[in-house]
Design an enzyme around this catalytic site. Sequence first.
Site, PDB file in Angstrom:
ATOM      1  N   GLU A  16       0.813  -1.220   0.000  1.00 45.44           N
ATOM      2  CA  GLU A  16       0.000   0.000   0.000  1.00 45.44           C
ATOM      3  C   GLU A  16       0.846   1.270   0.000  1.00 45.44           C
ATOM      4  OE1 GLU A  16      -3.592  -0.289   2.637  1.00 45.44           O
ATOM      5  OE2 GLU A  16      -2.559  -2.083   3.309  1.00 45.44           O
ATOM      6  N   SER A 149      -6.690  -1.894   1.864  1.00 45.76           N
ATOM      7  CA  SER A 149      -7.007  -1.292   0.568  1.00 45.76           C
ATOM      8  C   SER A 149      -7.591  -2.300  -0.417  1.00 45.76           C
ATOM      9  CB  SER A 149      -5.761  -0.624  -0.045  1.00 45.76           C
ATOM     10  OG  SER A 149      -5.358   0.475   0.728  1.00 45.76           O
ATOM     11  N   TYR A 218      -9.581   4.153  -5.288  1.00 46.60           N
ATOM     12  CA  TYR A 218      -8.543   5.140  -5.540  1.00 46.60           C
ATOM     13  C   TYR A 218      -8.569   5.757  -6.936  1.00 46.60           C
ATOM     14  CZ  TYR A 218      -6.900   3.210  -1.178  1.00 46.60           C
ATOM     15  OH  TYR A 218      -6.830   2.805   0.119  1.00 46.60           O
ATOM     16  N   ARG A 257     -11.277   4.061  11.121  1.00 43.52           N
ATOM     17  CA  ARG A 257     -12.467   3.894  10.284  1.00 43.52           C
ATOM     18  C   ARG A 257     -12.935   2.452  10.358  1.00 43.52           C
ATOM     19  NH1 ARG A 257     -10.680   3.844   5.174  1.00 43.52           N
ATOM     20  NH2 ARG A 257     -11.534   1.777   4.812  1.00 43.52           N
ATOM     21  N   ASP A 259     -15.330  -0.447   8.789  1.00 37.58           N
ATOM     22  CA  ASP A 259     -16.079  -0.858   7.600  1.00 37.58           C
ATOM     23  C   ASP A 259     -17.175  -1.838   8.004  1.00 37.58           C
ATOM     24  OD1 ASP A 259     -14.436   0.714   6.038  1.00 37.58           O
ATOM     25  OD2 ASP A 259     -13.071  -0.928   5.540  1.00 37.58           O
ATOM     26  N   GLU A 272     -14.026  -4.816   9.440  1.00 36.13           N
ATOM     27  CA  GLU A 272     -12.683  -4.561   9.949  1.00 36.13           C
ATOM     28  C   GLU A 272     -12.566  -3.126  10.425  1.00 36.13           C
ATOM     29  OE1 GLU A 272      -9.548  -3.928   6.772  1.00 36.13           O
ATOM     30  OE2 GLU A 272     -11.051  -5.016   5.621  1.00 36.13           O
ATOM     31  N   ASN A 274      -9.816   0.063  10.378  1.00 34.98           N
ATOM     32  CA  ASN A 274      -8.609   0.594   9.730  1.00 34.98           C
ATOM     33  C   ASN A 274      -7.950   1.593  10.676  1.00 34.98           C
ATOM     34  OD1 ASN A 274      -8.973  -0.333   6.654  1.00 34.98           O
ATOM     35  ND2 ASN A 274     -10.953   0.233   7.511  1.00 34.98           N
ATOM     36  N   GLY A 278      -7.196   6.033   5.062  1.00 35.97           N
ATOM     37  CA  GLY A 278      -6.724   6.858   3.955  1.00 35.97           C
ATOM     38  C   GLY A 278      -7.112   8.317   4.119  1.00 35.97           C
TER      39      GLY A 278
END
Length: 311
Positions: A16, A149, A218, A257, A259, A272, A274, A278
């Site tokens: 990443e 990602s 992205y 964050r 998800d 999960e 994070n 990002g």
Amino acid sequence: MNFKKIVVLMGGPSSEAEISRLTGTAILNALQEKGYNAVGMEFVPKTLVEDIKESGCDIVFNAVHGKYGEDGRIAAVLEMIDMPYTSCSVLSSAITMDKVASKHLFRSTGISTPNCLIYRKTDTDRNLVEEIAGKFSMPVVVKAASQGSSIGVEIVEKKEDLQKAIDACFEYDDAILVEEFIKGRELSIPVYGNKEKKALPIIEITTNSGRYDYKSKYTKGESFHIIPAPLSEELTAKIQKLCIDACTVADCRGVVRVDVMLSKENIPYVLEINSVPGMTQTSLVPDAANHVGISFGELCEMILQMAIEEK
């Protein structure tokens, strides 16, 4: 906040690294625009201690995604040299980065999460395809244990494609998860705070492709963020509480964050957490913060402030 010098650490050897550099550059520009003495630093594992000491910084903004940045290794090094840093602690980072460890934690603490099977490379002498087909109906989600990602994630529609997906995910990690596929709405919820945690607005993600994969994440114009997600007040509160609870049991700090998949029956499932989300022009956390009047620069300042409070 009075910082002599801020190092924004980015890049490195993980899969990443490219996204990390985009995140790091965005943070660096925002801090410099705010008047901070901030510099960017490419992460080199072998020389990290020397590079940090030579920089003369008094805090590190961790913008390294994936390996090292989110698995606790950078945090451990910075702890040893008594350097304040953003992102979660060593243990929290290690748990949230490892999808197997996260799954065990969520299950043991009653956090709603999809059912799964866990395999290691030593299990490949068994007929995994038949075991998976016997447990789940198709499609299923096959995930490498420690990637982010959407790297090392395969959604498998047909039984005959399972082995290929298993082999592909084992290329990234010695452990994989095979999860039941939750058909529904894809949500992401930023959570912030150290001991007392709060949730930013829920984001619903839609994509042109129908899959929130690496390209959709992205590539500008490939995914769309609906903020706040069109949900009832009751369901919104339920999902936000679930995410705060997940971050509490994982002992997260700063800004993370979560998800979530929301099933057709309106049951939320945590996928999960994070720990270094990002922060690019297409990223979720800055969008949610902006919706409640927090600019990108202010968000970066909040993250620094929480790092200092924790220290």
